[in-house]
Design an enzyme around this catalytic site. Structure first.
Site, PDB file in Angstrom:
ATOM      1  N   PRO A   2       0.836  -1.205   0.000  1.00  0.00           N
ATOM      2  CA  PRO A   2       0.000   0.000   0.000  1.00  0.00           C
ATOM      3  C   PRO A   2       0.871   1.256   0.000  1.00  0.00           C
ATOM      4  CG  PRO A   2      -0.776  -1.580   1.635  1.00  0.00           C
ATOM      5  CD  PRO A   2       0.549  -2.083   1.135  1.00  0.00           C
ATOM      6  N   GLU A   3       0.584   2.170  -0.912  1.00  0.00           N
ATOM      7  CA  GLU A   3       1.314   3.428  -0.982  1.00  0.00           C
ATOM      8  C   GLU A   3       0.436   4.541  -0.417  1.00  0.00           C
ATOM      9  OE1 GLU A   3       3.241   4.105  -4.719  1.00  0.00           O
ATOM     10  OE2 GLU A   3       3.898   2.029  -4.909  1.00  0.00           O
ATOM     11  N   LYS A  58       3.129   7.087   4.994  1.00  0.00           N
ATOM     12  CA  LYS A  58       2.330   5.861   4.909  1.00  0.00           C
ATOM     13  C   LYS A  58       1.966   5.318   6.289  1.00  0.00           C
ATOM     14  CE  LYS A  58       5.057   3.637   1.961  1.00  0.00           C
ATOM     15  NZ  LYS A  58       5.487   2.587   1.006  1.00  0.00           N
ATOM     16  N   ARG A 260      14.017  -2.384  -7.705  1.00  0.00           N
ATOM     17  CA  ARG A 260      12.590  -2.350  -8.028  1.00  0.00           C
ATOM     18  C   ARG A 260      12.383  -2.377  -9.538  1.00  0.00           C
ATOM     19  NH1 ARG A 260       9.145  -0.632  -3.874  1.00  0.00           N
ATOM     20  NH2 ARG A 260      10.212  -0.017  -1.956  1.00  0.00           N
TER      21      ARG A 260
END
Length: 270
Positions: A2-3, A58, A260
């Site tokens: 989740p960002e 976050k 990434r």
């Protein structure tokens, strides 16, 4: 993972049901998260009224009358509202029961998230060094330009650095760089002020749009109301390596940057 838009979506979903409510008890089924849940969390939180639910980067900050619960969703966690007494399934580690008859349930299959207690959350070691929020006036292209001088790292990991700006994770960094026409491999120091001004505008626009649409549904994410996000339908490049660019038709390339996956269009981005 989740960002920022997904965490903000969760905050908006749970806040109306938590704020002003008194906690009747806290059930902790498994304390083994990234950091152990405090053993006395039930004692600290039970009987208190929840005053405000905020977000910093976050992290969700559930502010009680005395003290704050700091929550991070980790790689696959979620917070959602259920009825008190609903049987817990596997990986449903915590219930914060309210006098209203609802409970805030924390689920985390990989247990990379966190639930910590603090009396000074903004000065907690996890939050104190964070950069500005991207949707505030404290963040703009001039900040990106000034901080990038002398930085030879690629621009994508640069804008994902939480000391530069918070909440620009892999999905939204990929999309913002495409929208701004910037190759993610370019050195941060080699990008002009004008292009950083454009990039900051796109970061703000894309994050705001993602929040409006409830975040991006990728595997595990659901909002605080149990509903998925819909921004995935609007992704131009993220997760589309090998497909054709929606703008020019060129094949999108997928590479590794800072461990990434990163997708870009070799024609639209330079």
């Amino acid at each position: 993972m989740p960002e920022l838009p997904e965490v903000e979506t969760t905050r908006r979903g749970i806040a109306p049901h938590l704020e002003g409510q008194k906690v009747s008890r806290v059930i902790v089924r498994d304390r083994r998260l990234r950091w152990p849940i405090p053993e006395d969390l039930d004692v600290r939180l039970s009987g208190q009224r929840i005053v405000l639910v905020e977000r910093r980067a976050k992290y969700l900050l559930i502010n009680a009358e005395v003290g704050t619960l700091i929550s991070h969703l980790g790689m696959s966690g979620n917070l959602r509202l259920v009825e008190v007494g609903l049987p817990a399934a596997k990986h449903e580690h915590v219930d914060i029961e309210l006098e209203s008859g609802l409970a805030l349930r924390y689920t985390d299959p990989r247990r990379f998230g966190a639930m910590l207690w603090s009396h000074d959350p903004l000065n907690h070691e996890l939050l104190v060094r964070l950069g500005p929020e991207p949707l505030t006036d404290l963040f703009d292209g001039e900040r990106l330009y000034q901080l990038s001088r002398g930085r030879s790292m690629a621009v994508k990991p640069f804008i994902m650095d939480n000391a530069v700006v918070v909440g620009v994770g892999n999905i939204y960094a990929t999309e913002a760089l495409f929208a701004a026409g910037i190759d993610p491999r370019r050195e941060a120091k080699g990008i002009s002020r004008a292009r950083y001004l454009k990039l900051a505008i796109e970061i703000k626009r894309i994050l705001a749009a993602a929040i409006e649409r409830g975040g991006t549904t990728l595997r595990d994410f659901i909002g605080g109301d149990g509903q998925p996000g819909y921004f995935q339908q609007e992704l131009f490049v993220y997760g589309r390596g090998g497909e054709n660019c929606k703008v020019c038709g060129t094949g999108l390339r997928e590479i590794k940057l800072g461990q990434r996956a990163s997708v870009y269009c070799p024609r639209c981005q330079s």
